[in-house]
Design a protein around this motif. Structure first.
Motif, PDB file in Angstrom:
ATOM      1  N   GLU A   1       0.889  -1.193   0.070  1.00 26.44           N
ATOM      2  CA  GLU A   1       0.024  -0.073   0.129  1.00 26.44           C
ATOM      3  C   GLU A   1       0.900   1.390   0.025  1.00 26.44           C
ATOM      4  OE1 GLU A   1      -3.855   2.005   0.135  1.00 26.44           O
ATOM      5  OE2 GLU A   1      -3.250   0.035  -0.324  1.00 26.44           O
ATOM      6  N   SER A   2       2.045   1.317   0.713  1.00 30.16           N
ATOM      7  CA  SER A   2       2.780   2.555   0.741  1.00 30.16           C
ATOM      8  C   SER A   2       3.473   2.864  -0.396  1.00 30.16           C
ATOM      9  CB  SER A   2       3.767   2.196   1.912  1.00 30.16           C
ATOM     10  OG  SER A   2       4.760   3.379   1.840  1.00 30.16           O
ATOM     11  N   LEU A   3       3.939   1.526  -1.181  1.00 26.78           N
ATOM     12  CA  LEU A   3       4.581   1.870  -2.525  1.00 26.78           C
ATOM     13  C   LEU A   3       3.741   2.253  -3.470  1.00 26.78           C
ATOM     14  CD1 LEU A   3       6.833   1.666  -4.507  1.00 26.78           C
ATOM     15  CD2 LEU A   3       6.573  -0.864  -4.612  1.00 26.78           C
ATOM     16  N   LYS A   4       2.386   1.797  -3.519  1.00 28.74           N
ATOM     17  CA  LYS A   4       1.325   2.317  -4.488  1.00 28.74           C
ATOM     18  C   LYS A   4       1.018   3.779  -4.197  1.00 28.74           C
ATOM     19  CE  LYS A   4      -2.971   2.020  -3.490  1.00 28.74           C
ATOM     20  NZ  LYS A   4      -4.366   1.763  -3.170  1.00 28.74           N
ATOM     21  N   ASN A   5       0.957   4.388  -3.055  1.00 33.95           N
ATOM     22  CA  ASN A   5       0.471   5.490  -2.727  1.00 33.95           C
ATOM     23  C   ASN A   5       1.846   6.507  -3.162  1.00 33.95           C
ATOM     24  OD1 ASN A   5      -1.766   4.803  -1.693  1.00 33.95           O
ATOM     25  ND2 ASN A   5      -1.156   4.617   0.356  1.00 33.95           N
ATOM     26  N   THR A   6       2.950   6.052  -2.894  1.00 34.96           N
ATOM     27  CA  THR A   6       4.099   6.829  -3.459  1.00 34.96           C
ATOM     28  C   THR A   6       4.173   7.040  -4.642  1.00 34.96           C
ATOM     29  OG1 THR A   6       5.158   6.050  -1.472  1.00 34.96           O
ATOM     30  CG2 THR A   6       6.716   7.076  -3.091  1.00 34.96           C
ATOM     31  N   LEU A   7       3.840   5.733  -5.453  1.00 35.06           N
ATOM     32  CA  LEU A   7       4.020   5.932  -6.841  1.00 35.06           C
ATOM     33  C   LEU A   7       3.057   6.818  -7.345  1.00 35.06           C
ATOM     34  CD1 LEU A   7       4.579   2.121  -7.803  1.00 35.06           C
ATOM     35  CD2 LEU A   7       6.043   3.773  -8.288  1.00 35.06           C
TER      36      LEU A   7
END
Length: 355
Positions: A308-314
Motif C-alpha cells: 500500500e505504501s509503494l502504491k501510494n508513493t508511486l
C-alpha cells in the motif's frame, strides 16, 4: 601501494560491480590484484586488472570460523601492503596474514556484530561500512569502523535530453537480481492495485535482471513473479521481463522513474545510476536509500515491504512529477562517484600503513 582485493563471489551483482569499479580506479595509480573466480575474474581481466584465481565456500558455522591455513595463499597475500576482503567468507582464510586487512561489510545478513563480530575484530584492522545503517549494525569500536559510500562509474549526463513526461503513459523500470529481498513482487502487487484505481493511466513496467547462479529459492521466486504478472487482468498495466542486461543505462534513460521495491537495501547502486541519468528514484525508507535520497526533488521513499505504501508513493510521484529536479539529481550523483570512493579508501590504507 600494492592492494589485494579478495572475494568468494563469482557472479556479478551490485557489490561485485562496485568491487570491479573500485579496483579499476585504484589501479590507475596503484598495483591492484583481485583474488577471485568466475564472471568476476573474467570481467577483471577485461579491464586489465591483475587476477589470481581463488575460490572458497561457506566458512562460518554461526559465529565459528572454519579456519583454512593455506600456506600458499597466505604467502601470496603477505606480498601486498593491503588485503581488502570484499565478502564475509574470505575472512577465515585471512587468519595468519600479516598485511593490513580491511573488510567491507555490505549488510545485516553478514552479522557484523555479537560473537561473530568479536571474531572478525581479531582478524581485520579496519571495517568499511557501505551506509549509515550498516555502520550502526556493525558492532566494532568507533576507531575501527568507517562509513564509505559505494561509488558508480556511470558518466554524469551533463547534457540531459529530457524525456517528455506523459501523465497518462508512465514508463517505469526496476533493475535487480531475482531474489525475494529485492521485492519485485511488492512492485507488481502495487502496480496491480494502482492500475485498477487509476484506469485512465497506462503503466508500463520494464523489469531488468535475472537469477544469479542456481539457487533454487531464487529460481522459484522468479517463477512466482512470472506467474503473478501473467495473472494480472488490468488492461492498463504492461509488464515486460527483459532478463539480464549489460546496458542498464539505456533502460534508465527511457524511463520516467526508477523503482527500487526492495525489502532491504544496504546501499543501492541502482539509485546512484538513476540519479546519474537525472531520473527520480522511488525507494524504500531503509538502509542505503535513506542516505542517498535526501530530497523529495530527486526521489521519494516508501515504507519498506508494504504494498500500500509503494502504491501510494508511486501515485504521489506521478501526480507531483513536475517537482522533480533532474539537475539536483545529477548534483547528488556526483557525490557518489567511484573517484570519491577510491580517494576515501586510499586515505584508510595510508592511515593503516603509517600506524
Amino acid at each position: 601501494m600494492t592492494i589485494a582485493f579478495i572475494t568468494e563471489y563469482t557472479e556479478i551483482g551490485g557489490g561485485e560491480s562496485n568491487l570491479l569499479n573500485l579496483a579499476e580506479e585504484l589501479n590507475k595509480i596503484n598495483d591492484v590484484t583481485i583474488f577471485c573466480s568466475g564472471k568476476v575474474e573474467i570481467e577483471a581481466k577485461k579491464r586489465n586488472i591483475n587476477t589470481i584465481s581463488f575460490t572458497t565456500g561457506r566458512r562460518w558455522i554461526k559465529f565459528i570460523p572454519l579456519i583454512s591455513f593455506k600456506k600458499s595463499l597466505i604467502e601470496q597475500l603477505n606480498e601486498f601492503d593491503i588485503v581488502h576482503a570484499y565478502s564475509l567468507n574470505v575472512l577465515p582464510c585471512l587468519i595468519g596474514v600479516k598485511s593490513k586487512i580491511v573488510w567491507t561489510t555490505h549488510g545485516y545478513w553478514e552479522k557484523p556484530n555479537g560473537l561473530r563480530g568479536k571474531i572478525i575484530d581479531k582478524i581485520v584492522d579496519k571495517v568499511v561500512c557501505v551506509s549509515t545503517d550498516v555502520y550502526n549494525i556493525a558492532d566494532f569500536e568507533i576507531e575501527k569502523k568507517q562509513t564509505i559510500f559505494l561509488g558508480t562509474n556511470f558518466k554524469i549526463s551533463e547534457n540531459l535530453v529530457n524525456k517528455i513526461f506523459d501523465k497518462k503513459n508512465i514508463e517505469l523500470v526496476c533493475i535487480g537480481r531475482f531474489q525475494k529481498i529485492k521485492g519485485q513482487d511488492i512492485l507488481i502487487d502495487s502496480l496491480k492495485e494502482l492500475s485498477m484505481t487509476q484506469p485512465d493511466i497506462n503503466f508500463n513496467l520494464s523489469i531488468v535482471g535475472d537469477v544469479n547462479g542456481n539457487n533454487q529459492e531464487d529460481i522459484d521466486y522468479k517463477k512466482s513473479l512470472l506467474d503473478k504478472a501473467k495473472n494480472i487482468n488490468s488492461k492498463n498495466l504492461n509488464i515486460n521481463f527483459l532478463g539480464f542486461q549489460t546496458n542498464v543505462r539505456d533502460f534508465i534513460e527511457k524511463a520516467d522513474m526508477v523503482v527500487i521495491p526492495s525489502r532491504y537495501e544496504s546501499f543501492s547502486m541502482v539509485a546512484i545510476e538513476a540519479l546519474s541519468c537525472g531520473k527520480p528514484v522511488i525507494a524504500p525508507n531503509i538502509g542505503g536509500p535513506k542516505d542517498i535520497i535526501n530530497s523529495n526533488k530527486i526521489g521519494m521513499l516508501f515504507e519498506a515491504g508494504i504494498v500500500e505504501s509503494l502504491k501510494n508513493t508511486l501515485y504521489k510521484a506521478v501526480e507531483n512529477f513536475e517537482s522533480f529536479d533532474s539537475q539536483l539529481a545529477l548534483q547528488r550523483a556526483k557525490f557518489f562517484s567511484v573517484e570519491n570512493q577510491a580517494k576515501n579508501h586510499l586515505a584508510i590504507y595510508e592511515e593503516l600503513l603509517n600506524d
